[in-house]
Design a protein around this motif. Structure first.
Motif, short mmCIF file in Angstrom:
data_model
loop_
_atom_site.label_atom_id
_atom_site.label_comp_id
_atom_site.label_asym_id
_atom_site.label_seq_id
_atom_site.Cartn_x
_atom_site.Cartn_y
_atom_site.Cartn_z
N ILE A 110 0.83 -1.25 0.03
CA ILE A 110 0.02 0.01 0.01
C ILE A 110 0.77 1.40 0.14
O ILE A 110 0.59 2.22 -0.60
CB ILE A 110 -0.95 -0.10 1.12
N SER A 111 1.89 1.19 0.79
CA SER A 111 2.82 2.49 0.83
C SER A 111 3.41 2.83 -0.55
O SER A 111 4.00 3.95 -0.52
CB SER A 111 3.84 2.14 1.83
N ARG A 112 3.58 1.79 -1.23
CA ARG A 112 4.25 2.28 -2.63
C ARG A 112 3.29 2.45 -3.65
O ARG A 112 3.87 2.49 -4.89
CB ARG A 112 4.94 0.83 -3.06
N THR A 113 1.85 2.68 -3.24
CA THR A 113 0.88 2.89 -4.38
C THR A 113 0.16 4.11 -4.03
O THR A 113 0.30 4.64 -2.93
CB THR A 113 -0.05 1.91 -4.59
N GLN A 114 -0.36 4.87 -5.19
CA GLN A 114 -1.41 5.98 -4.89
C GLN A 114 -2.75 5.09 -4.65
O GLN A 114 -3.45 4.55 -5.32
CB GLN A 114 -1.57 6.86 -5.81
N ARG A 115 -3.34 5.64 -3.35
CA ARG A 115 -4.49 4.62 -2.98
C ARG A 115 -5.98 5.65 -3.46
O ARG A 115 -5.87 6.77 -2.96
CB ARG A 115 -4.76 4.32 -1.65
N PHE A 116 -6.76 4.78 -3.99
CA PHE A 116 -7.85 5.56 -4.38
C PHE A 116 -9.00 4.84 -3.91
O PHE A 116 -9.38 3.63 -4.20
CB PHE A 116 -8.26 5.59 -5.63
N ASN A 117 -9.96 5.04 -2.79
CA ASN A 117 -11.18 4.66 -2.22
C ASN A 117 -12.33 4.88 -2.95
O ASN A 117 -12.72 5.81 -2.78
CB ASN A 117 -11.31 4.99 -0.77
N PHE A 118 -12.94 3.86 -3.60
CA PHE A 118 -14.12 4.02 -4.26
C PHE A 118 -15.17 3.52 -3.37
O PHE A 118 -15.35 2.54 -2.65
CB PHE A 118 -14.14 3.03 -5.28
N LYS A 119 -16.18 4.71 -3.21
CA LYS A 119 -17.48 4.52 -2.47
C LYS A 119 -18.68 3.63 -3.00
O LYS A 119 -18.52 3.64 -4.16
CB LYS A 119 -17.70 5.93 -1.87
N ARG A 120 -19.54 3.19 -2.13
CA ARG A 120 -20.78 2.73 -2.50
C ARG A 120 -21.54 3.98 -3.23
O ARG A 120 -21.60 4.99 -2.74
CB ARG A 120 -21.68 2.45 -1.30
N ILE A 121 -22.31 3.34 -4.20
CA ILE A 121 -22.95 4.50 -5.13
C ILE A 121 -24.34 4.63 -4.47
O ILE A 121 -24.92 3.62 -3.80
CB ILE A 121 -23.10 3.85 -6.54
N THR A 122 -24.59 5.72 -4.55
CA THR A 122 -26.06 6.20 -3.54
C THR A 122 -27.38 5.64 -4.52
O THR A 122 -27.18 5.37 -5.72
CB THR A 122 -26.10 7.62 -3.53
#
Length: 572
Positions: free
Chosen positions: A167-179
């Motif tokens: 994880i520390s070697r990547t750019q993290r994107f948190n996709f959320k639940r769609i409303t």
């Protein structure tokens, strides 16, 4: 051409088509426009929220020579090849079926070669949390120092299983639940494009049943279209999802409010006779009661989430049922939900739960209005009688005068017992060859050894320290007996410690554990049983207090015997 599922036909091909993830898509577009893309990305989030779709769009946008505002043109040869999955430089891998070390090593070796057709070689590893520990280790170095023009995109639904070093070697994107509102709009748009008719209430039911996943919503919609001959109706949506109408849920909750078990059981039999799933019924009921509770505190919040499906009956129930009653209903439903997972007769548990739900308020009223006052009166009478007895006894003691209390016998201190789990046979060989130098060398590498452990094992070993060491063994003392017991029973921990010491020092070490308060007694016991002077056993707690006597060379002793101590001077 054979029929394709809706979620495949309407898969997003541009960042603007990814619904409900505006923050992530805008960040990726800005990075592409400013040429500030990273070498590794980690897309996390629930299923069906657009992680893999965003990865493919990113692969097209970064390789498209005609991209505009960070969006791919989807018209050039590169874009069409990526969309069709025919470009050799964009490799999509399912980690669930390719989770071994050899597969990742193959990726690592092939990543060194420059892309053949596109500007960047893109590796999309889906469900990356399924990789084995060895595979993660093989991938680690490549992520840290990747070859030029290579981008890794890792996607996962369970980010807690991905090592922190990855994880520390990547750019993290948190996709959320769609409303639910966004799901409703997307389904309505698709049906309008296909020129199909639909009931808006049916789409709202599908949006709630999808639980935030666009792929789930389109799959349910596809099933409803097949069931209802290309026309989406509310009844068909309810049949496919197994959900209940708001009116039916309201009627059931009304029987609970009215304390009417007969009517509630009749309604339950009607629901089950229609083929509704018992587990789904309890889930819908918990959600409905939850909405009643929240509507009492934040009406606008519930109205937005339910997309204006609230009727007057719902509002009346929310005003009539107190919060304490709703708490009790949710507790009973939650208990029933757990029971349904382990039974083949769900209707029995539902009937029992229905009777309990309709009797909650009655039991509370009985306790509050009848039993409680009677119990209070009896308790007050008993306490008054005890007070009178204590006052009479006190008066007798005062009349009799002071009475000297017998001297309390001092309690004998229990003999300190040495734990039976201490392995003396393993400790004695270490003490035989223990030296101060070995102990100091081991203390230097001890912090590095602890850093090699995971968080749980490191917490156990934080309260320990090496107290004696030889070339082949070390005695480790624990400050707390409970942690000593836990470490002694953890063979995996002992193996990791011994392997770690072997790697750090180059010598095979045998690790022996001992409680700190027992350690002095074991050491003294060894000295007595083996008739060894205490100066010859060097441990951490006594090496400085009892230094070893300096041994004179034979030549020095001979010179002093011939010429005397005053004449002979020893110089190094």
């Amino acid at each position: 051409m054979s029929y394709q599922a809706l979620y495949r036909v309407w898969r997003p091909q541009r960042f603007d088509d990814v619904i409900g993830q505006e923050t992530m898509t805008q960040t990726l577009k800005n990075a592409i426009m400013t040429h500030q893309t990273s070498h590794a990305y980690l897309f996390t989030g629930p299923r069906g929220t657009g992680k893999t779709s965003a990865a493919k769009i990113f692969a097209k946008a970064i390789n498209c020579h005609y991209q505009k505002d960070g969006e791919p043109c989807n018209e050039c040869e590169t874009c069409r090849a990526i969309t069709a999955g025919a470009l050799n430089d964009v490799i999509e891998i399912d980690a669930a079926s390719n989770n071994g070390v050899e597969e990742i090593r193959d990726i690592r070796d092939k990543a060194k070669y420059a892309p053949t057709q596109a500007d960047y070689k893109i590796y999309i590893i889906d469900e990356v949390h399924m990789l084995s520990t060895g595979a993660f280790n093989a991938l680690l170095k490549t992520l840290e120092e990747p070859p030029t023009n290579v981008v890794f995109i890792l996607a996962t639904t369970e980010v807690h299983k991905v090592p922190a070093t990855i994880i520390s070697r990547t750019q993290r994107f948190n996709f959320k639940r769609i409303t639910a509102a966004d799901l409703f709009k997307r389904m309505a748009y698709i049906l309008d494009q296909k020129e199909m008719t639909y009931d808006p209430a049916a789409l709202k039911v599908i949006a709630k049943a999808a639980e935030g996943g666009m792929r789930d919503a389109l799959s349910i919609l596809d099933q409803v279209l097949s069931f209802s001959d290309n026309h989406v109706t509310l009844d068909n949506a309810l049949d496919v999802t197994g959900s209940l109408t708001e009116a039916l849920l309201a009627d059931y909750v009304q029987t609970i409010q009215d304390n009417a078990p007969k009517q509630a059981l009749q309604l339950l039999q009607q629901i089950l006779a229609e083929g509704k799933d018992a587990q789904r019924f309890v889930e819908d009921l918990i959600e409905y009661v939850r909405d009643l509770l929240l509507y009492q505190q934040a009406p606008e919040l519930v109205a937005a989430s339910e997309m204006d499906l609230l009727d007057e009956h719902f509002k009346a129930l929310s005003a009539a049922m107190p919060a304490d009653r709703l708490y009790g209903v949710i507790d009973i439903l939650n208990e029933t939900q757990q029971q349904l997972r382990f039974t083949n007769h769900p209707e029995i548990y539902l009937e029992v739960a229905t009777v309990r739900l309709t009797q909650v308020q009655t039991a509370q009223v009985t306790t509050t209005m009848g039993a409680a006052p009677a119990a209070d009166n009896e308790q007050v009478a008993a306490l008054s009688q005890q007070v009178a007895q204590l006052q009479a006894a006190l008066q007798k003691l005062e009349a009799a005068g002071p009475v000297s209390a017998p001297a309390a016998k001092p309690k004998a201190k229990p003999a300190k017992k040495i734990s039976k789990k201490v392995n003396r046979k393993a400790i004695y060989p270490v003490l035989t060859d223990a030296t101060r130098t070995n102990l100091e060398n081991l203390k230097e590498v001890w912090p590095d050894l602890l850093n090699m452990l995971d968080v749980t094992k490191r917490a156990v070993m934080k309260v320990s320290e090496p107290v004696a060491a030889s070339q082949s063994g070390v005695v480790v003392a624990f400050n707390y007996a409970i942690l000593f017991e836990r470490a002694s029973n953890d063979q995996d921990l002992l193996n990791i410690l011994e392997n770690g010491l072997n790697r750090l020092t180059g010598n095979p070490f045998k690790v022996v554990l001992v409680p700190h308060d027992v350690w002095p007694e074991i050491r003294q016991e060894y000295l007595q049983n083996h008739a060894v002077p205490s100066q010859q056993v060097t441990t951490d707690d006594e090496a400085e207090a009892t230094p070893k006597p300096e041994q004179k060379p034979a030549v020095v002793e001979q010179a002093q015997a011939l010429f005397g101590d005053a004449v002979v001077v020893k110089k190094d």
